[in-house]
Design a protein around this motif. Structure first.
Motif, PDB file in Angstrom:
ATOM      1  N   MET A  63      11.068   1.012  -5.087  1.00 35.35           N
ATOM      2  CA  MET A  63      10.184   2.020  -5.663  1.00 35.35           C
ATOM      3  C   MET A  63      10.402   3.395  -5.025  1.00 35.35           C
ATOM      4  O   MET A  63      10.255   4.430  -5.685  1.00 35.35           O
ATOM      5  CB  MET A  63       8.718   1.593  -5.492  1.00 35.35           C
ATOM      6  CG  MET A  63       8.337   0.363  -6.315  1.00 35.35           C
ATOM      7  SD  MET A  63       8.684   0.540  -8.084  1.00 35.35           S
ATOM      8  CE  MET A  63      10.264  -0.334  -8.214  1.00 35.35           C
ATOM      9  N   ALA A  64      10.736   3.429  -3.741  1.00 34.92           N
ATOM     10  CA  ALA A  64      11.043   4.709  -3.102  1.00 34.92           C
ATOM     11  C   ALA A  64      12.305   5.321  -3.726  1.00 34.92           C
ATOM     12  O   ALA A  64      12.362   6.526  -3.990  1.00 34.92           O
ATOM     13  CB  ALA A  64      11.224   4.519  -1.597  1.00 34.92           C
ATOM     14  N   ASN A  90      11.481   6.713  -7.118  1.00 34.13           N
ATOM     15  CA  ASN A  90      10.861   8.030  -7.035  1.00 34.13           C
ATOM     16  C   ASN A  90      11.911   9.132  -6.930  1.00 34.13           C
ATOM     17  O   ASN A  90      11.764  10.213  -7.510  1.00 34.13           O
ATOM     18  CB  ASN A  90       9.911   8.090  -5.831  1.00 34.13           C
ATOM     19  CG  ASN A  90       8.462   8.038  -6.256  1.00 34.13           C
ATOM     20  OD1 ASN A  90       8.144   7.758  -7.407  1.00 34.13           O
ATOM     21  ND2 ASN A  90       7.561   8.296  -5.326  1.00 34.13           N
ATOM     22  N   VAL A  91      12.978   8.877  -6.170  1.00 34.45           N
ATOM     23  CA  VAL A  91      14.060   9.865  -6.060  1.00 34.45           C
ATOM     24  C   VAL A  91      14.720  10.077  -7.416  1.00 34.45           C
ATOM     25  O   VAL A  91      14.935  11.211  -7.861  1.00 34.45           O
ATOM     26  CB  VAL A  91      15.101   9.392  -5.022  1.00 34.45           C
ATOM     27  CG1 VAL A  91      16.272  10.375  -4.969  1.00 34.45           C
ATOM     28  CG2 VAL A  91      14.464   9.265  -3.648  1.00 34.45           C
ATOM     29  N   MET A  92      15.037   8.974  -8.086  1.00 35.12           N
ATOM     30  CA  MET A  92      15.655   9.071  -9.407  1.00 35.12           C
ATOM     31  C   MET A  92      14.741   9.778 -10.397  1.00 35.12           C
ATOM     32  O   MET A  92      15.182  10.627 -11.181  1.00 35.12           O
ATOM     33  CB  MET A  92      15.986   7.658  -9.905  1.00 35.12           C
ATOM     34  CG  MET A  92      16.704   7.593 -11.244  1.00 35.12           C
ATOM     35  SD  MET A  92      15.582   7.604 -12.673  1.00 35.12           S
ATOM     36  CE  MET A  92      14.773   6.029 -12.469  1.00 35.12           C
ATOM     37  N   SER A  93      13.448   9.454 -10.355  1.00 34.55           N
ATOM     38  CA  SER A  93      12.486  10.078 -11.261  1.00 34.55           C
ATOM     39  C   SER A  93      12.428  11.588 -11.040  1.00 34.55           C
ATOM     40  O   SER A  93      12.407  12.372 -12.003  1.00 34.55           O
ATOM     41  CB  SER A  93      11.107   9.454 -11.041  1.00 34.55           C
ATOM     42  OG  SER A  93      10.113  10.133 -11.769  1.00 34.55           O
ATOM     43  N   ASP A  94      12.429  12.004  -9.791  1.00 37.52           N
ATOM     44  CA  ASP A  94      12.384  13.431  -9.477  1.00 37.52           C
ATOM     45  C   ASP A  94      13.626  14.146 -10.010  1.00 37.52           C
ATOM     46  O   ASP A  94      13.536  15.251 -10.557  1.00 37.52           O
ATOM     47  CB  ASP A  94      12.264  13.613  -7.956  1.00 37.52           C
ATOM     48  CG  ASP A  94      11.859  15.025  -7.579  1.00 37.52           C
ATOM     49  OD1 ASP A  94      10.668  15.339  -7.694  1.00 37.52           O
ATOM     50  OD2 ASP A  94      12.744  15.804  -7.168  1.00 37.52           O
ATOM     51  N   ARG A  95      14.781  13.493  -9.893  1.00 36.31           N
ATOM     52  CA  ARG A  95      16.014  14.108 -10.376  1.00 36.31           C
ATOM     53  C   ARG A  95      16.022  14.214 -11.909  1.00 36.31           C
ATOM     54  O   ARG A  95      16.476  15.218 -12.477  1.00 36.31           O
ATOM     55  CB  ARG A  95      17.238  13.296  -9.916  1.00 36.31           C
ATOM     56  CG  ARG A  95      17.467  13.291  -8.409  1.00 36.31           C
ATOM     57  CD  ARG A  95      17.538  14.678  -7.835  1.00 36.31           C
ATOM     58  NE  ARG A  95      18.568  15.470  -8.491  1.00 36.31           N
ATOM     59  CZ  ARG A  95      18.551  16.777  -8.598  1.00 36.31           C
ATOM     60  NH1 ARG A  95      17.519  17.461  -8.116  1.00 36.31           N
ATOM     61  NH2 ARG A  95      19.543  17.417  -9.194  1.00 36.31           N
ATOM     62  N   THR A 152       0.837  -1.205   0.000  1.00 31.73           N
ATOM     63  CA  THR A 152       0.000   0.000   0.000  1.00 31.73           C
ATOM     64  C   THR A 152       0.867   1.249   0.000  1.00 31.73           C
ATOM     65  O   THR A 152       0.597   2.224  -0.719  1.00 31.73           O
ATOM     66  CB  THR A 152      -0.929   0.008   1.227  1.00 31.73           C
ATOM     67  OG1 THR A 152      -1.736  -1.176   1.226  1.00 31.73           O
ATOM     68  CG2 THR A 152      -1.835   1.226   1.223  1.00 31.73           C
ATOM     69  N   LEU A 153       1.931   1.227   0.792  1.00 36.39           N
ATOM     70  CA  LEU A 153       2.866   2.355   0.822  1.00 36.39           C
ATOM     71  C   LEU A 153       3.527   2.538  -0.541  1.00 36.39           C
ATOM     72  O   LEU A 153       3.714   3.670  -1.017  1.00 36.39           O
ATOM     73  CB  LEU A 153       3.924   2.107   1.898  1.00 36.39           C
ATOM     74  CG  LEU A 153       4.845   3.274   2.236  1.00 36.39           C
ATOM     75  CD1 LEU A 153       4.077   4.404   2.897  1.00 36.39           C
ATOM     76  CD2 LEU A 153       5.973   2.804   3.154  1.00 36.39           C
ATOM     77  N   THR A 154       3.854   1.430  -1.195  1.00 37.36           N
ATOM     78  CA  THR A 154       4.479   1.502  -2.522  1.00 37.36           C
ATOM     79  C   THR A 154       3.541   2.130  -3.543  1.00 37.36           C
ATOM     80  O   THR A 154       3.937   3.013  -4.314  1.00 37.36           O
ATOM     81  CB  THR A 154       4.879   0.094  -2.992  1.00 37.36           C
ATOM     82  OG1 THR A 154       5.767  -0.481  -2.029  1.00 37.36           O
ATOM     83  CG2 THR A 154       5.549   0.144  -4.348  1.00 37.36           C
ATOM     84  N   VAL A 155       2.289   1.664  -3.556  1.00 35.97           N
ATOM     85  CA  VAL A 155       1.303   2.212  -4.491  1.00 35.97           C
ATOM     86  C   VAL A 155       1.115   3.707  -4.248  1.00 35.97           C
ATOM     87  O   VAL A 155       1.075   4.511  -5.189  1.00 35.97           O
ATOM     88  CB  VAL A 155      -0.032   1.457  -4.370  1.00 35.97           C
ATOM     89  CG1 VAL A 155      -1.126   2.144  -5.175  1.00 35.97           C
ATOM     90  CG2 VAL A 155       0.123   0.009  -4.838  1.00 35.97           C
ATOM     91  N   GLY A 156       1.001   4.092  -2.983  1.00 33.16           N
ATOM     92  CA  GLY A 156       0.841   5.509  -2.664  1.00 33.16           C
ATOM     93  C   GLY A 156       2.040   6.334  -3.078  1.00 33.16           C
ATOM     94  O   GLY A 156       1.904   7.442  -3.622  1.00 33.16           O
ATOM     95  N   ASN A 157       3.221   5.801  -2.854  1.00 31.27           N
ATOM     96  CA  ASN A 157       4.456   6.506  -3.224  1.00 31.27           C
ATOM     97  C   ASN A 157       4.534   6.730  -4.732  1.00 31.27           C
ATOM     98  O   ASN A 157       4.840   7.832  -5.202  1.00 31.27           O
ATOM     99  CB  ASN A 157       5.651   5.681  -2.741  1.00 31.27           C
ATOM    100  CG  ASN A 157       6.844   6.559  -2.436  1.00 31.27           C
ATOM    101  OD1 ASN A 157       6.808   7.772  -2.604  1.00 31.27           O
ATOM    102  ND2 ASN A 157       7.924   5.939  -1.994  1.00 31.27           N
ATOM    103  N   ALA A 205      12.803   5.736   1.772  1.00 27.64           N
ATOM    104  CA  ALA A 205      13.656   4.650   1.293  1.00 27.64           C
ATOM    105  C   ALA A 205      14.608   4.175   2.388  1.00 27.64           C
ATOM    106  O   ALA A 205      14.856   2.965   2.522  1.00 27.64           O
ATOM    107  CB  ALA A 205      14.436   5.108   0.065  1.00 27.64           C
ATOM    108  N   ALA A 206      15.135   5.103   3.188  1.00 30.94           N
ATOM    109  CA  ALA A 206      16.063   4.732   4.260  1.00 30.94           C
ATOM    110  C   ALA A 206      15.365   3.867   5.314  1.00 30.94           C
ATOM    111  O   ALA A 206      15.919   2.845   5.758  1.00 30.94           O
ATOM    112  CB  ALA A 206      16.648   5.990   4.896  1.00 30.94           C
TER     113      ALA A 206
END
Length: 529
Positions: A173-174, A177-182, A111-116, A139-140
């Motif tokens: 996936m977290a 998301n960081v890579m995608s934002d960059r 659920t956390l993954t889908v939301g992220n 992610a940490a």
């Protein structure tokens, strides 16, 4: 007329050139349409660049950015399919997907993954530093969760490959998301410099609202991740508590059942083996409810030996695959007893809903069961009370939020709750395993379990000695309960006694009068021939 100094023509020619230059400037043409509110009054200053607010200035112009978004949508679709499978597995375990734990933790990670991923896609074109930092924090903590599950053997066993895969996927996936934002931030910068001549540092009001909304949601997700990690730490602490007795693999090695026995095997004057008392707890684990009374009876010499076990999901026992009925639990108990080398004759002692389980067990071991002792037992006609849809929905909701562990964490921090409290004591009802067991009980109570106990009543040998002890408080409070208690005295034709303990609650052994009557009747039942 010619100028005296011969300069008039030259001046006229110079003025003519100036006029020509001025005429070539972007001024409204006198020969075209007249100037209006749409006529450009000043010359363009961008030297061919686009306005920063032009829709053409977009990171989507780059193939790499579009590819990252496409991959994000694909990952979200995969995560959602996995989420649906885990949701279904709470009620019906698909092949090879059963985990010995509650199954609520892997559902929470997914659920956390889908939301992220969903938040990343919704605010994909508006990269921000808070979003990137939040994703890194999540992610940490997820990486820490993964390490805890992999290192602690008990957690690794309970979560199984499903839970391990879920937390690894959530961590990956977290980081995605960081890579995608960059990538989007880089693409936005590249396109702004190419199309507008400089990087745009301003944000519109809509963009600021989007950044604030995304940051707020990510803060909530960080809090959820921290709670998940704290609860996992508590579980790793609880896993160090060693069980009395042993845990035995049952049902094709799908899960382990905890079984313990105390006392020595004794024989009567004729060399016949004396019965062992087999205890079935009620609504809560045996160790926190009936243990003190049974142990006191043992120390007083009323009984020579007793065994008890934890139903699937209770205390040290793993959760069973879904659906799971009372008859399946009885079969698992039979298997655990056989692996432990335990054999009858048995005197079955049970309380509350545990009476349903012991009656089914008795019908499947008619030659080994020497007596039935029902302590304010639940009648099969009242199974609808624990099988109601409303109760099931509440249990499911409690299970979904149980990985957050807010109640267990508060109990550990402010109330001094110990490992014993969380495993089988005051806080055991807050555990995801326990909630899953109660949900399984609820789902089949009015169908499979009711059919099994109805069949057990027909199979039960009529000459089996029977003792029924009822709560006086429950009998006076609920007339239907009183009628069903009377009907329980007819489970066999060999009723030794039926006692209604006047001031005793549902747990009859909590009062002195109740303890005295229970010990007396148990002694009579053990000695009955």
């Amino acid at each position: 007329m010619v100028s005296l100094w011969g300069s008039k023509n030259g001046n006229d020619q110079q003025h003519g050139d100036d006029s020509a230059t001025e005429d070539s400037s972007p001024q409204p043409s006198r020969q075209g349409r007249e100037a209006d509110e749409r006529t450009r009054l000043l010359p363009p200053r961008n030297h061919g660049y686009l306005d920063p607010d032009d829709p053409a200035v977009s990171p989507y112009n780059l193939f790499s950015v579009r590819a990252v978004r496409f991959v994000g949508v694909l990952l979200l679709a995969i995560s959602f399919i996995w989420w649906v499978l885990l949701l279904v597995s709470i009620f019906v375990s698909p092949p090879a997907m059963h985990s010995r734990g509650s199954g609520f933790f892997d559902f929470s990670f997914t659920t956390l993954t889908v939301g992220n991923l969903l938040i990343g896609l919704l605010f994909f074109s508006i990269p921000s530093r808070p979003m990137e930092i939040s994703s890194l924090i999540i992610a940490a903590f997820l990486l820490l969760d993964m390490i805890i599950i992999l290192v602690v053997q008990r957690l690794r066993s309970e979560e199984g490959w499903v839970g391990i895969a879920s937390v690894i996927w959530a961590t990956a996936m977290a980081l995605y998301n960081v890579m995608s934002d960059r990538v989007v931030a880089w693409g936005k910068k590249e396109e702004e410099e190419r199309l507008t001549g400089r990087q745009e540092t301003r944000r519109t009001l809509r963009e600021w609202c989007a950044v604030m909304t995304a940051t707020f949601i990510m803060i909530i997700m960080i809090i959820i991740t921290i709670l998940l990690t704290a609860t996992l730490m508590l579980r790793s602490r609880d896993a160090s508590l060693k069980p009395p007795g042993e845990r035995y693999l049952v049902d094709g090695d799908k899960y382990k059942l905890h079984l313990a026995c105390l006392g020595d095997i004794t024989y009567d004057d004729k060399g016949k083996r004396n019965p062992t008392v087999l205890v079935e707890a009620g609504e809560l684990p045996f160790e926190d409810t009936m243990d003190d009374w049974i142990y006191g009876t043992f120390k007083n010499g009323t009984i020579d030996r007793y065994c008890y076990y934890d139903r699937p999901g209770f205390a040290w026992s793993d959760n069973a695959p879904s659906p799971h009925s009372a008859g399946m639990t009885s079969d698992a108990l039979s298997e655990a007893l056989a692996k432990a080398g335990e054999q009858g004759p048995w005197v079955l002692v049970s309380a509350g809903v545990g009476s349903i389980y012991s009656r089914i067990f008795a019908s499947r071991h008619v030659r080994d069961v020497q007596g039935l002792f029902l302590i304010d037992g639940l009648h099969e006609d009242l199974l609808h009370r624990i099988g109601s849809p409303t109760r099931g929905f509440v249990l499911w909701g409690r299970g979904i939020i149980s990985p957050l562990g807010y109640d267990r964490l508060l109990g550990a921090i402010f109330k001094g709750r110990t490992r014993e409290d969380r495993v089988y004591g005051k806080s055991a009802y807050q555990a995801g395993k326990f909630i899953k067991a109660k949900l399984q009980e609820n789902l089949v109570a009015n169908s499979l379990t009711k059919n099994e106990v109805s069949q057990a009543r027909n199979i039960q040998t009529p000459n089996t000695p029977l003792v029924v002890v009822s709560s006086g408080i429950e009998v006076r409070r609920d007339h239907e309960w009183e009628r069903k208690q009377e009907d329980l005295t007819k489970v066999t034709d060999n009723l030794i006694s039926w006692d209604v303990v006047n001031k005793a609650p549902h747990r009859v052994w909590l009062t002195l009068e109740g303890r005295i009557i229970l010990e007396k009747r148990l002694g009579e039942l053990v000695r009955a021939k």
